[in-house]
Design a protein around this motif. Structure first.
Motif, PDB file in Angstrom:
ATOM      1  N   SER A 125      19.047   2.235-110.762  1.00  0.00           N
ATOM      2  CA  SER A 125      18.909   3.156-109.642  1.00  0.00           C
ATOM      3  C   SER A 125      20.000   2.871-108.614  1.00  0.00           C
ATOM      4  O   SER A 125      20.659   1.828-108.662  1.00  0.00           O
ATOM      5  CB  SER A 125      17.525   3.042-109.003  1.00  0.00           C
ATOM      6  OG  SER A 125      17.314   1.746-108.487  1.00  0.00           O
ATOM      7  N   ASP A 126      20.171   3.807-107.685  1.00  0.00           N
ATOM      8  CA  ASP A 126      21.257   3.717-106.712  1.00  0.00           C
ATOM      9  C   ASP A 126      21.080   2.539-105.757  1.00  0.00           C
ATOM     10  O   ASP A 126      19.954   2.105-105.474  1.00  0.00           O
ATOM     11  CB  ASP A 126      21.341   5.011-105.901  1.00  0.00           C
ATOM     12  CG  ASP A 126      21.945   6.151-106.687  1.00  0.00           C
ATOM     13  OD1 ASP A 126      22.958   6.693-106.251  1.00  0.00           O
ATOM     14  OD2 ASP A 126      21.401   6.508-107.760  1.00  0.00           O
ATOM     15  N   VAL A 127      22.209   2.060-105.253  1.00  0.00           N
ATOM     16  CA  VAL A 127      22.229   0.989-104.269  1.00  0.00           C
ATOM     17  C   VAL A 127      23.418   1.225-103.347  1.00  0.00           C
ATOM     18  O   VAL A 127      24.461   1.723-103.780  1.00  0.00           O
ATOM     19  CB  VAL A 127      22.297  -0.401-104.945  1.00  0.00           C
ATOM     20  CG1 VAL A 127      23.490  -0.495-105.879  1.00  0.00           C
ATOM     21  CG2 VAL A 127      22.348  -1.518-103.914  1.00  0.00           C
ATOM     22  N   ILE A 128      23.249   0.890-102.062  1.00  0.00           N
ATOM     23  CA  ILE A 128      24.284   1.165-101.067  1.00  0.00           C
ATOM     24  C   ILE A 128      24.717  -0.131-100.398  1.00  0.00           C
ATOM     25  O   ILE A 128      23.879  -0.951-100.003  1.00  0.00           O
ATOM     26  CB  ILE A 128      23.776   2.151 -99.986  1.00  0.00           C
ATOM     27  CG1 ILE A 128      23.611   3.561-100.578  1.00  0.00           C
ATOM     28  CG2 ILE A 128      24.758   2.247 -98.821  1.00  0.00           C
ATOM     29  CD1 ILE A 128      22.337   3.799-101.313  1.00  0.00           C
ATOM     30  N   VAL A 129      26.033  -0.325-100.286  1.00  0.00           N
ATOM     31  CA  VAL A 129      26.612  -1.441 -99.549  1.00  0.00           C
ATOM     32  C   VAL A 129      27.352  -0.868 -98.346  1.00  0.00           C
ATOM     33  O   VAL A 129      28.283  -0.075 -98.497  1.00  0.00           O
ATOM     34  CB  VAL A 129      27.587  -2.256-100.433  1.00  0.00           C
ATOM     35  CG1 VAL A 129      28.263  -3.342 -99.610  1.00  0.00           C
ATOM     36  CG2 VAL A 129      26.855  -2.855-101.622  1.00  0.00           C
ATOM     37  N   ASP A 130      26.911  -1.244 -97.163  1.00  0.00           N
ATOM     38  CA  ASP A 130      27.505  -0.757 -95.918  1.00  0.00           C
ATOM     39  C   ASP A 130      28.331  -1.891 -95.307  1.00  0.00           C
ATOM     40  O   ASP A 130      27.791  -2.809 -94.690  1.00  0.00           O
ATOM     41  CB  ASP A 130      26.382  -0.322 -94.967  1.00  0.00           C
ATOM     42  CG  ASP A 130      26.896   0.113 -93.602  1.00  0.00           C
ATOM     43  OD1 ASP A 130      28.078   0.504 -93.514  1.00  0.00           O
ATOM     44  OD2 ASP A 130      26.109   0.063 -92.630  1.00  0.00           O
ATOM     45  N   ILE A 131      29.640  -1.858 -95.531  1.00  0.00           N
ATOM     46  CA  ILE A 131      30.528  -2.891 -94.987  1.00  0.00           C
ATOM     47  C   ILE A 131      30.902  -2.504 -93.561  1.00  0.00           C
ATOM     48  O   ILE A 131      31.708  -1.587 -93.344  1.00  0.00           O
ATOM     49  CB  ILE A 131      31.792  -3.062 -95.855  1.00  0.00           C
ATOM     50  CG1 ILE A 131      31.428  -3.347 -97.315  1.00  0.00           C
ATOM     51  CG2 ILE A 131      32.662  -4.190 -95.300  1.00  0.00           C
ATOM     52  CD1 ILE A 131      32.619  -3.482 -98.243  1.00  0.00           C
ATOM     53  N   VAL A 132      30.309  -3.175 -92.589  1.00  0.00           N
ATOM     54  CA  VAL A 132      30.554  -2.864 -91.181  1.00  0.00           C
ATOM     55  C   VAL A 132      31.842  -3.577 -90.762  1.00  0.00           C
ATOM     56  O   VAL A 132      31.899  -4.803 -90.683  1.00  0.00           O
ATOM     57  CB  VAL A 132      29.376  -3.307 -90.302  1.00  0.00           C
ATOM     58  CG1 VAL A 132      29.620  -2.889 -88.853  1.00  0.00           C
ATOM     59  CG2 VAL A 132      28.077  -2.688 -90.813  1.00  0.00           C
ATOM     60  N   CYS A 133      32.873  -2.808 -90.532  1.00  0.00           N
ATOM     61  CA  CYS A 133      34.211  -3.374 -90.316  1.00  0.00           C
ATOM     62  C   CYS A 133      34.905  -2.612 -89.201  1.00  0.00           C
ATOM     63  O   CYS A 133      34.269  -2.149 -88.265  1.00  0.00           O
ATOM     64  CB  CYS A 133      35.003  -3.323 -91.632  1.00  0.00           C
ATOM     65  SG  CYS A 133      35.092  -1.661 -92.350  1.00  0.00           S
ATOM     66  N   TYR A 134      36.210  -2.466 -89.271  1.00  0.00           N
ATOM     67  CA  TYR A 134      36.968  -1.721 -88.269  1.00  0.00           C
ATOM     68  C   TYR A 134      38.237  -1.187 -88.923  1.00  0.00           C
ATOM     69  O   TYR A 134      38.557  -1.513 -90.070  1.00  0.00           O
ATOM     70  CB  TYR A 134      37.305  -2.612 -87.069  1.00  0.00           C
ATOM     71  CG  TYR A 134      38.134  -3.836 -87.414  1.00  0.00           C
ATOM     72  CD1 TYR A 134      39.522  -3.808 -87.335  1.00  0.00           C
ATOM     73  CD2 TYR A 134      37.518  -5.018 -87.839  1.00  0.00           C
ATOM     74  CE1 TYR A 134      40.291  -4.920 -87.657  1.00  0.00           C
ATOM     75  CE2 TYR A 134      38.268  -6.139 -88.162  1.00  0.00           C
ATOM     76  CZ  TYR A 134      39.654  -6.082 -88.078  1.00  0.00           C
ATOM     77  OH  TYR A 134      40.405  -7.176 -88.406  1.00  0.00           O
ATOM     78  N   ARG A 135      38.949  -0.359 -88.212  1.00  0.00           N
ATOM     79  CA  ARG A 135      40.207   0.220 -88.675  1.00  0.00           C
ATOM     80  C   ARG A 135      41.298  -0.266 -87.733  1.00  0.00           C
ATOM     81  O   ARG A 135      41.298   0.098 -86.568  1.00  0.00           O
ATOM     82  CB  ARG A 135      40.093   1.741 -88.670  1.00  0.00           C
ATOM     83  CG  ARG A 135      41.226   2.493 -89.334  1.00  0.00           C
ATOM     84  CD  ARG A 135      41.047   3.985 -89.119  1.00  0.00           C
ATOM     85  NE  ARG A 135      41.220   4.345 -87.721  1.00  0.00           N
ATOM     86  CZ  ARG A 135      40.776   5.478 -87.162  1.00  0.00           C
ATOM     87  NH1 ARG A 135      40.109   6.348 -87.886  1.00  0.00           N
ATOM     88  NH2 ARG A 135      40.982   5.729 -85.882  1.00  0.00           N
ATOM     89  N   ARG A 136      42.194  -1.097 -88.234  1.00  0.00           N
ATOM     90  CA  ARG A 136      43.155  -1.742 -87.339  1.00  0.00           C
ATOM     91  C   ARG A 136      44.122  -0.739 -86.708  1.00  0.00           C
ATOM     92  O   ARG A 136      44.541  -0.900 -85.550  1.00  0.00           O
ATOM     93  CB  ARG A 136      43.942  -2.827 -88.083  1.00  0.00           C
ATOM     94  CG  ARG A 136      44.878  -3.627 -87.196  1.00  0.00           C
ATOM     95  CD  ARG A 136      45.337  -4.908 -87.833  1.00  0.00           C
ATOM     96  NE  ARG A 136      44.266  -5.893 -87.982  1.00  0.00           N
ATOM     97  CZ  ARG A 136      43.866  -6.704 -87.015  1.00  0.00           C
ATOM     98  NH1 ARG A 136      44.410  -6.634 -85.817  1.00  0.00           N
ATOM     99  NH2 ARG A 136      42.907  -7.563 -87.239  1.00  0.00           N
ATOM    100  N   PHE A 137      44.507   0.279 -87.452  1.00  0.00           N
ATOM    101  CA  PHE A 137      45.434   1.287 -86.921  1.00  0.00           C
ATOM    102  C   PHE A 137      44.696   2.607 -86.741  1.00  0.00           C
ATOM    103  O   PHE A 137      43.474   2.656 -86.808  1.00  0.00           O
ATOM    104  CB  PHE A 137      46.638   1.432 -87.850  1.00  0.00           C
ATOM    105  CG  PHE A 137      47.369   0.137 -88.061  1.00  0.00           C
ATOM    106  CD1 PHE A 137      48.076  -0.455 -87.031  1.00  0.00           C
ATOM    107  CD2 PHE A 137      47.326  -0.513 -89.290  1.00  0.00           C
ATOM    108  CE1 PHE A 137      48.740  -1.658 -87.214  1.00  0.00           C
ATOM    109  CE2 PHE A 137      47.981  -1.712 -89.494  1.00  0.00           C
ATOM    110  CZ  PHE A 137      48.689  -2.290 -88.448  1.00  0.00           C
ATOM    111  N   GLY A 138      45.431   3.681 -86.531  1.00  0.00           N
ATOM    112  CA  GLY A 138      44.813   4.995 -86.388  1.00  0.00           C
ATOM    113  C   GLY A 138      44.370   5.538 -87.738  1.00  0.00           C
ATOM    114  O   GLY A 138      44.360   4.839 -88.755  1.00  0.00           O
TER     115      GLY A 138
END
Length: 805
Positions: free
Chosen positions: A280-293
């Motif tokens: 069955s489905d599984v979700i990984v939420d990688i909480v990060c950032y975007r260094r540039f635009g």
């Protein structure tokens, strides 16, 4: 807490709370190695191509070791093939470091751009930007196993590739006999804004447990950089988390700190194990950032000054991990320096090699179909007729129900009538002709799959491919019993969820896996397909030009004006014709046994008017050594029209039978006829109304020709008919408004055919049809009848509209 299965909850608790993770030194070194490659790829490309758009992964570099961990764990659990879909963010990094596309190839695309290369080394197609391309590779894993990775090519339209990946995975499972869904797995990556904002995400998730669409679960990875282009989360979603939509599936959602590479790899390992354990489905939420635009030349301080002030001074995940390893004595500084030097040395070597790199094959194709020809290669026509004995055998199989079966009395009568059609060899209707096409393809070893809303019965209660026992509810599908010991799913007809975008994308992905299959999607009504317009625009119509990916996907769109109002009349034929890439002013060179015109077009658009022609055009999709998508304007009231019937002999294998691109006037066999004052060209069911009006008015001086294949346009056959009637005025008749239907596509091509036939100029073409309109059709029954009667009379008796005075 949203998961309602206690065993699944206990499994999670056990893995997370009762099994402390202790990494061996070798594992930490491996994680550091993978993170180094991912990080240095971004810094290297940023240094070499400072002004290029690459949509880098800076801020979420831990995705690379996380994905590699996921793949290793999946391989250990028995997965042999992974189909990957992802947006542009980090795509080049994943291509190079996860899927192992040669770095020199990636670097060469920065300099020279991407030009699709044909078999003979000639450039073909339009190509695409580097961060849209796919590839495939057999990758070794930590345990020594090999796993096949396929990254599907996709457009910039976020999430549109998700159902395509699911469909391709399902097809891989079918063709590899992976009934347990353990050998083939889908991994789909998302952005935080698109996962919560795009409706196709839910359409795709909603397929996960449907019998004819499930793949045993997918792993979803969200690169959550906490900003969607320039939009903050509080303006882009109403839910606390961007992943809350997945709670509808009771899927586990792992939220993980993107700066903590060990946590990311652990969660990805858990995700792979969950998928293989529970399918069955599984979700990984990688909480990060975007260094540039949004891209490297975008300025993020315009809209997120506070956030980017913090990001500017924030160390990357490699620096954080390197500091941790050194401070805790887990990895020596000189060992780290040697690894960095090795990575940079390899990147520089690949950069130098890229300067002279020329791709000599379709590098980014997962598996180019051996023996199938591209547009630049010559193909020959093949017969689509079938031997009489085979037709009789298949006809019996598709019209006979088991003696113990208790069908509805109306269904019983329909099947008895079909049996009589086969036995007598005449009066074959639309549904029977379709079933004969499917059944004969099955006997030749071709997989057939038809899906869409209500396709088992048919929107108009005509198909009845599955019959329900009225006493015990059992289901019988005659086409599942055409062959002795026919394999399950060899023929599949399946009602879908109430989705167009998701299901059409699924069937497209399914069709891309194997050319020896007829894959069809049918809309409930033709105009409902406009909710799947992204799939038509970005994949079906242009996929071969952009990515050299052929598909024989066949789309059935019910179309026809019979007074049902604006939303149930037009399949928007004009939109599909507008996307055809042929030249309206060039008369093609036509060879008797060549399919060159069909090979060079991007797709086919047909509007057949007889069951036999429909039979032949379906079989033509398989009986050729190339594949093209086909859009069929499917009939509605012709399904039961007494004149819309064919003889069984018209389905047989003979030199006289085959798909007719144009059907000439049935009552005129002369090579030249000066007595005809008007030749009316039309397409689709309006023909029968024109023929009826001609008979009523005894207008024997009017010829009616049916254009069955609108695109590619049958220039040669139209020119032939124009020469046949040298004194006739030329009329195009259609029931759609002037700004819709086939008119705007046909008009200049009629002019080209007239010029070739020395029959005047474009200005001589006249029009009989509805006036231009914003709405496809009127909602008033009386108005519809008045308009329909008027356009038919103008075509046959009165003076049609002169288009250019």
């Amino acid at each position: 807490m949203h998961i309602q299965d206690r065993d699944k909850c206990n499994w999670l608790r056990d893995k997370i709370e009762n099994q402390p993770v202790v990494l061996a030194p070798a594992r930490r070194a491996e994680i550091f190695d993978r993170l180094t490659w991912g990080t240095h790829f971004e810094s290297f490309t940023a240094q070499k191509w400072t002004a290029a758009k690459r949509f880098g992964l800076e801020g979420c570099e831990t995705l690379i070791p996380g994905m590699k961990e996921l793949i290793d764990a999946a391989a250990d659990a028995g997965v042999e093939s992974v189909v990957i879909g992802m947006p542009h963010r980090g795509r080049l990094n994943v291509l190079g470091n996860v899927v192992r596309k040669p770095l020199r190839h990636i670097f060469s695309e920065f300099g020279a751009g991407i030009k699709p290369v044909g078999e003979a080394g000639t450039y073909t197609g339009s190509g695409d930007v580097k961060y849209h391309l796919g590839t495939s590779f057999d990758r070794p894993t930590r345990s020594g196993k090999k796993i096949h990775l396929s990254l599907v090519a996709n457009p910039s339209h976020l999430e549109a590739v998700a159902p395509v990946v699911i469909g391709k995975t399902r097809a891989k499972q079918y063709y590899s006999n992976d009934k347990q869904r353990l050998k083939n797995m889908a991994v789909i990556m998302h952005g935080d804004g698109s996962f919560s904002g795009q409706g196709v995400v839910y359409e795709t998730l909603h397929l996960s447990d449907l019998p004819n669409y499930c793949t045993g679960g997918s792993v979803h990875i969200v690169v959550n950089n906490q900003v969607a282009f320039t939009t903050d989360p509080k303006f882009s979603r109403s839910s606390p988390y961007c992943t809350d939509v997945a709670k509808a599936l009771c899927a586990p959602i792992f939220h993980v700190n993107g700066d903590d590479v060990e946590a990311v790899t652990r969660v990805c390992d858990l995700a792979a194990k969950w998928r293989c354990q529970f399918l069955s489905d599984v979700i990984v939420d990688i909480v990060c950032y975007r260094r540039f635009g949004h891209n490297e030349i975008d300025e993020p301080f315009f809209t997120q000054p506070t956030m980017y002030s913090v990001i500017k001074s924030h160390p990357n995940s490699l620096a954080i991990y390197e500091k941790k390893l050194i401070e805790n004595g887990l990895l020596a500084k000189d060992e780290i320096d040697r690894l960095k030097a090795k990575v940079m040395g390899t990147l520089n070597e690949e950069f130098e090699s890229s300067k002279n790199y020329v791709p000599n094959k379709r590098d980014w194709l997962s598996a180019f179909w051996a023996g199938f020809k591209g547009p630049e290669q010559l193909s020959k026509l093949r017969n689509t007729g079938v031997k009489s004995a085979v037709l009789k055998d298949v006809g019996q199989a598709i019209t006979v129900l088991p003696a113990t079966f208790n069908p509805h009395k109306a269904i019983k009568r329909i099947y008895e009538q079909r049996s009589q059609m086969i036995e007598k060899g005449e009066g074959v209707d639309w549904a029977t002709g379709e079933a004969l096409a499917f059944g004969t393809l099955l006997t030749e070893g071709n997989h057939v799959r038809l899906s869409g809303q209500d396709v088992e019965r048919g929107t108009f209660s005509h198909r009845h491919a599955k019959v329900h026992d009225q006493k015990n509810g059992q289901i019988y599908c005659p086409l599942e019993h055409v062959l002795k010991s026919q394999a399950p799913d060899f023929f599949t007809v399946s009602n879908s969820s109430l989705s167009e975008f998701g299901v059409l994308g699924f069937e497209l992905g399914y069709s891309m896996e194997n050319p020896n299959s007829l894959i069809l999607w049918e809309a409930q009504f033709g105009d409902f397909s406009n909710t799947a317009q992204v799939i038509f625009d970005q994949f079906v119509s242009s996929g071969e030009a952009k990515w050299l990916r052929q598909t024989g996907l066949t789309v059935l769109l019910p179309h026809g004006y019979d007074g049902q109002g604006p939303e149930h009349s037009s399949a928007r034929l004009e939109r599909y014709l507008q996307m055809c890439d042929d030249n309206p002013f060039k008369f093609p060179v036509m060879e008797a046994d060549s399919t060159k015109q069909s090979q060079e077009i991007n797709w086919q658009v047909v509007n057949t008017t007889t069951p036999a022609n429909y039979f032949h055009v379906l079989r033509r999709q398989i009986h050729r050594d190339f594949r093209k998508p086909m859009i069929i304007m499917a009939p509605k009231n012709l399904l039961r029209h007494q004149k819309c019937r064919s003889k069984l002999s018209e389905f047989e294998d003979s030199s006289e039978n085959g798909f007719q691109r144009l059907i000439k006037d049935v009552g005129n066999q002369k090579d030249k006829d000066d007595s005809i004052r008007r030749v009316v060209f039309c397409t689709g069911k309006i023909y029968y109304e024109l023929d009826e009006e001609r008979e009523r008015a005894t207008a024997k001086d009017v010829a009616i020709c049916r254009v069955e294949q609108i695109c590619p346009f049958p220039f040669d056959l139209v020119a032939r008919e124009l020469k046949r009637y040298p004194k006739a005025e030329v009329v195009w008749c259609q029931e759609e408004p002037m700004n819709m239907g086939a008119f705007l596509y046909v008009f200049p091509r009629l002019g080209t055919a007239m010029k070739n036939a020395n029959r005047g100029k474009l200005e001589d073409v006249k029009y009989a049809g509805r006036s231009a309109s914003a709405s496809p059709a009127t909602g008033f029954g009386d108005q519809h009848t008045h308009e329909q009667k008027g356009l038919v009379e103008r075509a046959i008796q009165k003076s049609p509209l002169a288009l250019i005075e």
